[in-house]
Design a protein around this motif. Sequence first.
Motif, PDB file in Angstrom:
ATOM      1  N   PRO A   1       0.818  -1.218   0.000  1.00  0.00           N
ATOM      2  CA  PRO A   1       0.000   0.000   0.000  1.00  0.00           C
ATOM      3  C   PRO A   1       0.850   1.266   0.000  1.00  0.00           C
ATOM      4  CG  PRO A   1      -0.940  -1.604   1.500  1.00  0.00           C
ATOM      5  CD  PRO A   1       0.368  -2.175   1.038  1.00  0.00           C
ATOM      6  N   GLY A   2       0.461   2.207  -0.848  1.00  0.00           N
ATOM      7  CA  GLY A   2       1.182   3.470  -0.961  1.00  0.00           C
ATOM      8  C   GLY A   2       2.223   3.485  -2.056  1.00  0.00           C
ATOM      9  N   GLU A   3       2.637   2.301  -2.502  1.00  0.00           N
ATOM     10  CA  GLU A   3       3.628   2.223  -3.569  1.00  0.00           C
ATOM     11  C   GLU A   3       2.953   2.323  -4.941  1.00  0.00           C
ATOM     12  OE1 GLU A   3       6.853  -0.745  -1.347  1.00  0.00           O
ATOM     13  OE2 GLU A   3       5.693  -1.469  -3.068  1.00  0.00           O
ATOM     14  N   ALA A   4       3.779   2.598  -5.944  1.00  0.00           N
ATOM     15  CA  ALA A   4       3.289   2.627  -7.324  1.00  0.00           C
ATOM     16  C   ALA A   4       3.599   1.307  -8.019  1.00  0.00           C
ATOM     17  CB  ALA A   4       3.940   3.768  -8.102  1.00  0.00           C
ATOM     18  N   VAL A   5       2.868   1.045  -9.080  1.00  0.00           N
ATOM     19  CA  VAL A   5       3.218  -0.013 -10.023  1.00  0.00           C
ATOM     20  C   VAL A   5       3.705   0.691 -11.285  1.00  0.00           C
ATOM     21  CG1 VAL A   5       2.360  -1.921 -11.432  1.00  0.00           C
ATOM     22  CG2 VAL A   5       1.566  -1.644  -9.081  1.00  0.00           C
ATOM     23  N   ARG A   6       4.846   0.287 -11.780  1.00  0.00           N
ATOM     24  CA  ARG A   6       5.426   0.898 -12.982  1.00  0.00           C
ATOM     25  C   ARG A   6       5.053   0.063 -14.200  1.00  0.00           C
ATOM     26  NH1 ARG A   6      10.404  -0.028 -12.834  1.00  0.00           N
ATOM     27  NH2 ARG A   6      10.481  -1.264 -10.933  1.00  0.00           N
ATOM     28  N   ILE A   7       4.495   0.711 -15.209  1.00  0.00           N
ATOM     29  CA  ILE A   7       4.000  -0.001 -16.384  1.00  0.00           C
ATOM     30  C   ILE A   7       4.583   0.601 -17.657  1.00  0.00           C
ATOM     31  CG2 ILE A   7       1.940  -0.631 -17.715  1.00  0.00           C
ATOM     32  CD1 ILE A   7       0.379  -0.428 -15.022  1.00  0.00           C
ATOM     33  N   ASP A   8       5.200  -0.240 -18.462  1.00  0.00           N
ATOM     34  CA  ASP A   8       5.647   0.138 -19.804  1.00  0.00           C
ATOM     35  C   ASP A   8       4.541  -0.281 -20.769  1.00  0.00           C
ATOM     36  OD1 ASP A   8       6.768   0.376 -22.314  1.00  0.00           O
ATOM     37  OD2 ASP A   8       8.672  -0.582 -21.787  1.00  0.00           O
ATOM     38  N   LEU A   9       3.830   0.700 -21.307  1.00  0.00           N
ATOM     39  CA  LEU A   9       2.681   0.406 -22.166  1.00  0.00           C
ATOM     40  C   LEU A   9       3.080  -0.054 -23.567  1.00  0.00           C
ATOM     41  CD1 LEU A   9       0.306   3.320 -21.151  1.00  0.00           C
ATOM     42  CD2 LEU A   9      -0.147   0.878 -20.850  1.00  0.00           C
ATOM     43  N   ALA A  10       4.318   0.174 -23.944  1.00  0.00           N
ATOM     44  CA  ALA A  10       4.738  -0.199 -25.303  1.00  0.00           C
ATOM     45  C   ALA A  10       6.128  -0.816 -25.275  1.00  0.00           C
ATOM     46  CB  ALA A  10       4.709   1.030 -26.207  1.00  0.00           C
ATOM     47  N   PRO A  11       6.274  -1.964 -24.581  1.00  0.00           N
ATOM     48  CA  PRO A  11       7.611  -2.552 -24.440  1.00  0.00           C
ATOM     49  C   PRO A  11       8.235  -2.883 -25.792  1.00  0.00           C
ATOM     50  CG  PRO A  11       5.887  -4.108 -23.762  1.00  0.00           C
ATOM     51  CD  PRO A  11       5.229  -2.785 -23.950  1.00  0.00           C
ATOM     52  N   GLY A  12       9.476  -2.444 -25.956  1.00  0.00           N
ATOM     53  CA  GLY A  12      10.207  -2.747 -27.182  1.00  0.00           C
ATOM     54  C   GLY A  12       9.890  -1.844 -28.350  1.00  0.00           C
ATOM     55  N   ALA A  13       8.932  -0.942 -28.202  1.00  0.00           N
ATOM     56  CA  ALA A  13       8.535  -0.059 -29.319  1.00  0.00           C
ATOM     57  C   ALA A  13       9.057   1.359 -29.090  1.00  0.00           C
ATOM     58  CB  ALA A  13       7.021  -0.038 -29.449  1.00  0.00           C
ATOM     59  N   GLN A  14       9.262   2.088 -30.166  1.00  0.00           N
ATOM     60  CA  GLN A  14       9.607   3.503 -30.126  1.00  0.00           C
ATOM     61  C   GLN A  14       8.572   4.246 -30.966  1.00  0.00           C
ATOM     62  OE1 GLN A  14      12.056   5.370 -28.447  1.00  0.00           O
ATOM     63  NE2 GLN A  14      12.159   3.459 -27.261  1.00  0.00           N
ATOM     64  N   VAL A  15       7.485   4.626 -30.329  1.00  0.00           N
ATOM     65  CA  VAL A  15       6.322   5.168 -31.037  1.00  0.00           C
ATOM     66  C   VAL A  15       6.612   6.510 -31.684  1.00  0.00           C
ATOM     67  CG1 VAL A  15       3.944   5.956 -30.719  1.00  0.00           C
ATOM     68  CG2 VAL A  15       4.748   3.928 -29.509  1.00  0.00           C
ATOM     69  N   SER A  16       7.405   7.345 -31.028  1.00  0.00           N
ATOM     70  CA  SER A  16       7.622   8.702 -31.540  1.00  0.00           C
ATOM     71  C   SER A  16       8.635   8.775 -32.680  1.00  0.00           C
ATOM     72  CB  SER A  16       8.082   9.619 -30.395  1.00  0.00           C
ATOM     73  OG  SER A  16       9.304   9.159 -29.861  1.00  0.00           O
ATOM     74  N   THR A  17       9.395   7.706 -32.903  1.00  0.00           N
ATOM     75  CA  THR A  17      10.453   7.737 -33.918  1.00  0.00           C
ATOM     76  C   THR A  17       9.930   8.118 -35.305  1.00  0.00           C
ATOM     77  OG1 THR A  17      11.780   6.148 -32.690  1.00  0.00           O
ATOM     78  CG2 THR A  17      12.279   6.393 -35.035  1.00  0.00           C
ATOM     79  N   PRO A  18       8.855   7.468 -35.826  1.00  0.00           N
ATOM     80  CA  PRO A  18       8.368   7.864 -37.156  1.00  0.00           C
ATOM     81  C   PRO A  18       7.802   9.286 -37.173  1.00  0.00           C
ATOM     82  CG  PRO A  18       6.881   6.263 -36.141  1.00  0.00           C
ATOM     83  CD  PRO A  18       8.104   6.313 -35.301  1.00  0.00           C
ATOM     84  N   VAL A  19       7.301   9.758 -36.040  1.00  0.00           N
ATOM     85  CA  VAL A  19       6.780  11.130 -35.986  1.00  0.00           C
ATOM     86  C   VAL A  19       7.927  12.129 -36.085  1.00  0.00           C
ATOM     87  CG1 VAL A  19       5.407  12.768 -34.636  1.00  0.00           C
ATOM     88  CG2 VAL A  19       4.851  10.329 -34.559  1.00  0.00           C
ATOM     89  N   ILE A  20       8.995  11.847 -35.328  1.00  0.00           N
ATOM     90  CA  ILE A  20      10.171  12.722 -35.370  1.00  0.00           C
ATOM     91  C   ILE A  20      10.784  12.730 -36.768  1.00  0.00           C
ATOM     92  CG2 ILE A  20      12.549  12.957 -34.518  1.00  0.00           C
ATOM     93  CD1 ILE A  20      11.518  11.971 -31.778  1.00  0.00           C
ATOM     94  N   ALA A  21      10.778  11.561 -37.414  1.00  0.00           N
ATOM     95  CA  ALA A  21      11.402  11.450 -38.739  1.00  0.00           C
ATOM     96  C   ALA A  21      10.500  11.941 -39.863  1.00  0.00           C
ATOM     97  CB  ALA A  21      11.793  10.001 -39.005  1.00  0.00           C
ATOM     98  N   GLY A  22       9.199  12.067 -39.586  1.00  0.00           N
ATOM     99  CA  GLY A  22       8.245  12.382 -40.647  1.00  0.00           C
ATOM    100  C   GLY A  22       8.093  13.868 -40.908  1.00  0.00           C
ATOM    101  N   ALA A  23       7.260  14.172 -41.893  1.00  0.00           N
ATOM    102  CA  ALA A  23       7.030  15.563 -42.303  1.00  0.00           C
ATOM    103  C   ALA A  23       6.029  16.260 -41.398  1.00  0.00           C
ATOM    104  CB  ALA A  23       6.534  15.609 -43.753  1.00  0.00           C
ATOM    105  N   ARG A  24       5.076  15.493 -40.822  1.00  0.00           N
ATOM    106  CA  ARG A  24       4.027  16.094 -40.002  1.00  0.00           C
ATOM    107  C   ARG A  24       4.207  15.734 -38.536  1.00  0.00           C
ATOM    108  NH1 ARG A  24      -1.815  14.845 -42.123  1.00  0.00           N
ATOM    109  NH2 ARG A  24      -2.252  16.133 -40.282  1.00  0.00           N
ATOM    110  N   ARG A  25       4.081  16.744 -37.706  1.00  0.00           N
ATOM    111  CA  ARG A  25       4.133  16.536 -36.265  1.00  0.00           C
ATOM    112  C   ARG A  25       2.870  17.130 -35.647  1.00  0.00           C
ATOM    113  NH1 ARG A  25      10.294  17.415 -33.981  1.00  0.00           N
ATOM    114  NH2 ARG A  25      11.389  16.255 -35.620  1.00  0.00           N
ATOM    115  N   ASP A  26       1.885  16.283 -35.443  1.00  0.00           N
ATOM    116  CA  ASP A  26       0.639  16.744 -34.824  1.00  0.00           C
ATOM    117  C   ASP A  26      -0.019  15.574 -34.104  1.00  0.00           C
ATOM    118  OD1 ASP A  26      -0.544  15.173 -36.830  1.00  0.00           O
ATOM    119  OD2 ASP A  26      -0.899  16.914 -38.135  1.00  0.00           O
ATOM    120  N   ALA A  27      -1.122  15.864 -33.404  1.00  0.00           N
ATOM    121  CA  ALA A  27      -1.790  14.846 -32.590  1.00  0.00           C
ATOM    122  C   ALA A  27      -2.289  13.680 -33.435  1.00  0.00           C
ATOM    123  CB  ALA A  27      -2.946  15.477 -31.823  1.00  0.00           C
ATOM    124  N   ALA A  28      -2.776  13.973 -34.634  1.00  0.00           N
ATOM    125  CA  ALA A  28      -3.305  12.908 -35.495  1.00  0.00           C
ATOM    126  C   ALA A  28      -2.202  11.941 -35.906  1.00  0.00           C
ATOM    127  CB  ALA A  28      -3.975  13.511 -36.726  1.00  0.00           C
TER     128      ALA A  28
END
Length: 395
Positions: A256-283
């Motif tokens: 009790p009182g502690e956190a649970v740490r969760i990696d929602l996308a293990p092994g993935a780098q979701v932002s990489t194609p966004v950083i490399a791409g032409a469009r940077r937006d929420a969509a």
Amino acid sequence: MKPNEEQSVDGIVLGAGAAGLMCAIEAGKRGRRIVVLDHAERAGKKILISGGGRCNFTNLHTRAENYISANPHFAKSALARYTPQDFLALVNRHGIAWHEKTLGQLFCDRSATDILNLLLAECAAAHVRVACGTHIDRVERNGESFTVTTNRGEWQASSLVIATGGLSIPKMGATGFGYEIARQFGLKIVEPRAALVPLVFSQKDLDRWGALAGVSTEVTAAGEAKKAPAFREKLLFTHRGLSGPAVLQASSYWRPGEAVRIDLAPGAQVSTPVIAGARRDAATLKAALNEVLPARLASAWIEAAPPKGWSNAALEEWERGLHAWRVVPDGTEGYAKAEVTAGGVDTAELSASTMEAKRVPGLFFIGEVVDVTGHLGGFNFQWAWASGVAAGQVA
């Protein structure tokens, strides 16, 4: 057996579950006169509901590291002397069809009833008596023997084995009786707690994530404790919090009182194609996240934790957050939903090779009542078999 008839046997086992029956079989094979007493109307009730009714009866990869205990070395002796292959040989000898589901987890093809029938058949062959519907009034030690007074008379024996399990799933008859016996004889108890149990959200998190009930995804989850391992398995959002194998595993280490740490996308780098791409937006970011997470979860995450900007640094910071979700649960679903009970009889009180109480000759504790708790996936059954055999060889 007539009511109130005094029975003199060599060994009494309290609890007709996995550990108790296994111990009785082993002792009976040595020619010992053994009786198993249980308050339930039938033996092995928790066996029958395990593994979704298919009984995850062992795990091929069993090691001491798969167990939680104040003494991480305690389980090594029993586990080394009775292995998953030993129990599998017994299963094969009885012609029970089985399959490996995943990660070394072995299940019955047909039904958990096959495992219970195996144990009862082995008990019969070893001339073990199983007396269900037997309610225990008191346990006493008289000199070198034990007397167990029940609604069906008194039983006396030189060996008494406590295999009454923990507090998990009280609707199946679970009680703290084993701990009461331990305390009666002056043995220390490591505070019991619900383990392999769903976690409950705080009200704030429930308001934010409650609509995701039913959504499942693969994650890596770990408790915050110093040596808590990380588990890469499924997470499930529920109406009250989080469940699924990854969370159940992490819950065994949670306090009790502690956190649970969760990696929602293990092994993935979701932002990489966004950083490399032409469009940077929420969509664009949401489209990239949809490749990794279920759509409902991706939408909820973008809404709850949007990037602070669209620079490389801001997107990299957002990425780190995706892999380090800290959830501070309000609690657990408790013993009603817990698969096992952590804690129990302090292993410092017991012999690692025989499960006998060091200060009370002839008294043994095995299975879930002991402070040895397995990970999810058949490990708790293997501890039941191994600790049962260890005690049965001498009780």
